[in-house]
Design an enzyme around this catalytic site. Structure first.
Site, PDB file in Angstrom:
ATOM      1  N   SER A  59     -27.959 -17.416  42.031  1.00  0.00           N
ATOM      2  CA  SER A  59     -26.715 -16.850  42.182  1.00  0.00           C
ATOM      3  C   SER A  59     -25.601 -17.249  41.671  1.00  0.00           C
ATOM      4  CB  SER A  59     -26.527 -16.485  43.399  1.00  0.00           C
ATOM      5  OG  SER A  59     -26.112 -17.588  44.340  1.00  0.00           O
ATOM      6  N   LYS A  93     -17.036 -21.606  42.678  1.00  0.00           N
ATOM      7  CA  LYS A  93     -17.852 -20.447  43.140  1.00  0.00           C
ATOM      8  C   LYS A  93     -16.933 -19.197  44.077  1.00  0.00           C
ATOM      9  CE  LYS A  93     -22.461 -19.038  44.139  1.00  0.00           C
ATOM     10  NZ  LYS A  93     -24.007 -19.396  44.571  1.00  0.00           N
ATOM     11  N   SER A 139     -30.236 -21.252  43.659  1.00  0.00           N
ATOM     12  CA  SER A 139     -29.162 -20.833  43.202  1.00  0.00           C
ATOM     13  C   SER A 139     -28.172 -21.680  42.395  1.00  0.00           C
ATOM     14  CB  SER A 139     -28.164 -19.922  44.118  1.00  0.00           C
ATOM     15  OG  SER A 139     -28.810 -18.895  44.419  1.00  0.00           O
TER      16      SER A 139
END
Lengths: 503, 491
Positions: free
Chosen positions: B155, B78, B179
């Site tokens: 997210s 990420k 998320s």
């Protein structure tokens, strides 16, 4: 242990057009914690390094970087608290104080608003022998220092040096117990002395390692006593805070000026606005730093990167057990053990190094004599050469040797001064020097008697005159001293001359 | 071997150890898949050179015979994780061009275990969003599709899309309010948010420090157990990281949950909850009951205050955490006009650098911490948080081993559908934020599909520090659910 009784000094009174005014002062002293590394990073705290060379990623506010508490800073804060006879909070916590400034890379300062590490303590501020002010400490908290913005190196640009960013500060907050400009300066001086004794702050004000925010208000005589009884601040006037003072002289000037400014406003029927002000030493005035509209809202909240700080009582006890003797105790002991005057004891304990030096000189010797020699001869001579006591060419053992020679009557005070100068400039063992150079005082009465007899025999006319006028005996003493090269014990010479002349 | 990219971590590990494939082959297969998946916009920075070098090193270790489980496993990272020398922007314009000089603890540990980094994954800007639509890189797209393109959730939308589309074997995610779990549920993969403090936050761009926690996003529960083992552990650089041992999570996957008490919280039965979610939840309970667990009705009375409390606390911390993005030291700095000073530099830089959602949360956070509002908002939210945590403590104290809830209130929705309605968007987190507020471990497991064939997930919430037990319950649920659906390849 501590046995000093003292009276409180009178508050400073300023006569106004409408009557007398008194001053009420509280200080927030920011003391840089003496440690090798910063509060939350391993970066060095060394002063004077190349700009931006002592900066860890966390100090620069880089993304994803986290603070980790430096245990050494915590120990120093605890040590300071113990030195100020304060309550140590076994559980404290860190908060964020949010504001934007280029020398504050994180956009917040990590501080301790809600739960400081040290609670209430006290400092005794000596003003004169037997006169001292007890100043209560409200709290001490740990916080990060900011960096340095430099605006005068380039006409269009500002520069930032982050070396100081994140260095640990102790903010030592006093109660409004200080009653005049001199007391304020004396308080800072005393605090500095204690911190230096503890080794928790070097106290260097020029480098900004010790600086003070000064809160000043004025009130009418009697109001302060009402505040003291009730601890109700409404009896006191509105205060203004003068920021960032790093000179004892300016602290006094700024307080005096600020008090007069407030009195003028009040006597004109106005009211004092609580605000932050800056002292301008060039104009000797204080100026408002920011208006109410520009006032910061710091949005304090608990720092989520740090867990509450919990310390053990045993750890605190261990620090307490290893505290050095502090100035008040040392002074009392010097008065008691060495028979010094309070004044001499104060001078000798002002700096820990002086006290250590003195004690070594005085050990097993005449304390008062040792104090005289340290204060008058040694300090005077060092001052002349602008030399620190730690770099003194005369060691405590050497000076002790000189003091010992005086006490034993081996040398006179006058010879001792010559001897001191020899040791100071050439070094060497005083006993050996006295031996080798024949500086020893002659106390052998036989030798002195022979010398006196010789002078009397050679000067019959003077003998007659002296018999008529005993004051002239001094002439004989002088002749004998001259004949013995100054080494004869003057008291013995006096006595023998008088006896031989039949005076 | 064919379809190397479809392998789970455990299958790849076994194949690597048997010499049936190599880390280099796995890595090349993933790099090829990534090349062909531009339409998903999952990988936003590609690091093939790093990947190939790491794969070569991994093959050497595997040959030597002492390679850890994660050795040679190609991963997506990420963009919130700082990776040394590789762009790490938190999907924000304000970190344009930022290449850290340091490596996050999580990626350091994964790399030390021999894992391979394929590149950086798309996400919502600063992890603020539930649809991956706030990214400066543009939307990440769900590999599951009906007509219109769907959100992969957020997210960690890029992570979810990449794993679901078999672009990598697994990915790192972070979870502040859901998320990891919500995008996992939206894409039919497994997502674990560990106990707060289990995984170091050092080197992860902070959103809300008291809630942020990194975790694995994987193709199945076993992989989550393996990958968590490599990510977790005490880190002296993170003061909130816990100094407790990391067990062998994979070894705890027995599938035996007989006698376990599973709490079913009545407050999670929301008004207007789609029937499909309701029935999925019921099915999940049946599956666990069939496996020998006991279902217990429980009450978590303060649940309804969780979302408002979360949307006070998270923005409050974010407003402070994001103050460092000021254009002074790194990232984007606005061009200034003549006469502009430091205030203009801050204002223009932050106005240009932060997207609308980030600006909204910075403003909300600043507001709730302001003098005069602090007690009404921030302090009250903290009290609510304590009550929510107490709700869970009391339930666990009564012997409940895990709590079963839906992971999301719906299946993946169309990109653009909720973007202009922040409150609708925030409601996505309704089942997940409580877990962050209480610091508990939570896992989303794909359990079924809706009428349109889109994946749906259930969430299991565990006791603090008992991820091993939680993973075992999830493993049992996974085995019962037999979720095998895969998105058809359209990209």
């Amino acid at each position: 242990m501590l046995d000093l009784t003292y009276e409180s000094p009178a508050p400073r009174v300023i006569a106004g057009a409408t009557g007398d005014w008194e001053l009420v002062i509280g200080l927030e002293v920011h003391a840089q914690v003496a440690t090798a590394a910063k509060l939350f990073s391993g970066a060095s705290t060394k002063f004077g390094a190349e700009p931006n060379s002592n900066v860890a990623f966390v100090d620069a506010g880089m993304p994803g970087m986290l603070p980790v508490i430096n245990e050494g800073c915590i120990a120093q804060a605890v040590r300071t608290g113990l030195g100020l006879k304060a309550e140590i909070n076994l559980r404290s916590a860190f908060d964020r104080k949010n504001y934007f400034y280029p020398d504050l890379p994180q956009g917040y300062q990590i501080s301790q608003l809600y739960h400081p590490i040290v609670g209430e303590g006290e400092v005794i501020v000596d003003m004169a022998p037997g006169v001292a002010r007890l100043v209560r400490i409200e709290r001490i908290h740990l916080e990060q220092d900011a960096g340095k913005s430099i605006h005068d190196m380039d006409p269009a640009m500002s520069f930032v040096d982050l070396n100081r960013t994140g260095v640990a500060l102790m903010e030592i907050v006093s109660r409004p117990d200080i009653r005049g400009p001199e007391e304020a300066a004396a308080y800072v001086l005393k605090l500095r002395q204690i911190l230096r004794y503890l080794g928790t702050c070097d106290g260097n004000m020029q480098n900004g390692n010790l600086r003070a925010d000064v809160n000043v208000s004025v009130c009418r005589p009697g109001d302060y006593e009402k505040y003291q009884e009730t601890q109700d601040f409404s009896h006191l006037g509105t205060r203004c805070e003068i920021k960032n003072m790093n000179s004892m002289r300016f602290i006094q000037l700024a307080i005096d000026h600020e008090a007069r400014r407030q009195i003028a406003i009040l006597e004109d029927g106005g009211s004092v606005v609580q605000e932050t002000r800056l002292y301008d030493p060039d104009k000797n005035e204080t100026r408002s730093m920011r208006s109410k509209e520009e006032a910061h809202d710091y949005r304090y909240f608990p720092c989520p990167d740090l867990l509450p700080l919990e310390i053990d009582q045993a750890w605190v006890d261990d620090i307490a057990a290893r505290l050095p003797e502090l100035p008040d105790e040392k002074k009392a002991r010097f008065v008691k053990d060495f028979g010094l005057s309070e004044y001499d004891a104060s001078v000798l304990t002002a700096e820990a190094e002086n006290a250590v030096y003195f004690e070594e000189v005085a050990q097993g010797r005449d304390g008062k004599l040792a104090a005289n020699w340290v204060i008058n001869e040694l300090f005077g001579r060092l001052k002349k050469d602008d030399c620190a006591i730690t770099e003194s060419p005369v060691s405590p053992a050497q000076l002790g040797g000189i003091v010992g020679l005086i006490s034993s009557g081996d040398i006179s005070g006058k010879i001792a001064k010559d001897l001191f100068e020899i040791v100071y400039t050439e070094g060497g063992d005083p006993v050996e020097i006295v031996e080798k150079r024949g500086m020893k005082q002659v106390t052998d009465t036989g030798a002195i008697e022979a010398a006196v007899d010789e002078v009397i025999a050679a000067n019959p006319a003077q003998v007659e005159k002296a018999k008529a006028n005993p004051k002239l005996a001094g002439w004989f003493v002088g002749q004998v001293m001259k004949a013995t090269g100054g080494k004869a014990n003057p008291a013995a010479v006096n006595q023998i001359v008088a006896a031989k002349l039949g005076l | 071997m064919t379809d190397l990219t479809k392998l789970t971590i455990s299958a790849a590990r076994d194949a690597l150890r048997k010499g049936e494939t190599t880390a280099a082959e796995l890595t090349e297969a993933c790099l090829t898949a990534i090349e062909g998946a531009g339409a998903l916009n999952a990988f936003v920075h590609h690091t093939p050179e790093i990947a190939r070098a790491q794969a070569a090193a991994a093959d050497t270790r595997i040959k030597a015979g002492d390679a850890p489980d994660m050795c040679g496993i190609p991963l997506g990272i990420k963009d919130l994780f700082c990776t040394k020398g590789v762009p790490s922007q938190a999907a924000s314009r304000i970190l344009e061009g930022f290449k850290p000089e340091y490596e996050s603890t999580v990626t350091t540990r994964l790399f030390e275990a021999g894992s391979v980094m394929l590149g950086k994954l798309n996400m919502d800007e600063f992890a603020m969003g539930s649809s991956n639509e706030t990214s400066t890189y543009g939307d990440a797209v769900n590999p599951w599709k009906i007509d219109a393109p769907l959100t992969p959730g957020g997210s960690s939308g890029g992570s979810a899309a990449a794993v679901a589309a078999d672009l990598c074997l697994a990915a790192t995610g972070t979870d502040t309010g859901g998320s990891i779990r919500q995008p996992a549920a939206f894409t039919g993969i497994t997502g674990l948010k560990p106990t707060y403090g289990r995984v170091s936050r050092w080197g992860i761009v902070a959103f809300a420090s008291s809630l942020d926690q990194a975790g694995p996003m994987t193709k199945d529960v076993r992989d989550a157990a393996i990958m968590l083992g490599a990510m977790a552990g005490h880190d002296p650089l993170d003061s909130t990281s816990a100094d407790i041992p990391v067990p062998d999570f994979e070894a705890m996957l027995t599938g035996d949950i007989r006698g376990k008490k599973i709490g079913i919280p009545r407050e999670y039965r929301m008004d207007g909850m789609p029937d499909e979610i309701e029935s999925l939840w019921t099915q999940g309970q049946e599956m666990l009951r069939d496996a020998g667990a006991e279902m217990v009705d429980i009450s978590l009375p303060h649940t309804k205050y969780a979302l408002p409390a979360y949307y006070v606390i998270a923005p409050a911390e974010a407003s402070s955490n994001l103050a460092r993005y000021d254009g002074v030291r790194f990232g984007h700095r606005a061009k200034l006009a003549a006469g502009d000073g430091i205030t203009e530099m801050y204002e223009k830089t932050r106005a240009e650098g932060f997207g609308a959602e980030v600006q909204r949360r910075v403003m909300v956070g600043t507001y709730v911490l302001s003098a005069g509002f602090y007690d009404a908002y921030y302090n009250r939210a903290r009290k609510v948080r304590a009550l929510i945590k107490r709700d869970f403590d009391e339930v666990f104290a009564k012997g409940v081993d895990a709590i079963l809830t839906p992971a999301t209130p719906s299946a993946a929705f169309a990109l653009g559908q909720k973007f202009d309605d922040p409150v609708q968007m925030y409601l996505n987190d309704v089942f997940t934020v409580t877990v962050n507020l209480a610091g508990l471990p939570g896992i989303a497991v794909p359990t079924g599909v809706d009428k349109q064939g889109l994946p749906l997930g259930l969430q299991l919430i565990g006791r603090p520090w008992e991820e091993g037990d939680l993973l075992n319950t999830a493993y049992s649920l996974e085995r019962a659910a037999q979720f095998v659906a895969k998105p058809g390849k359209w990209w």
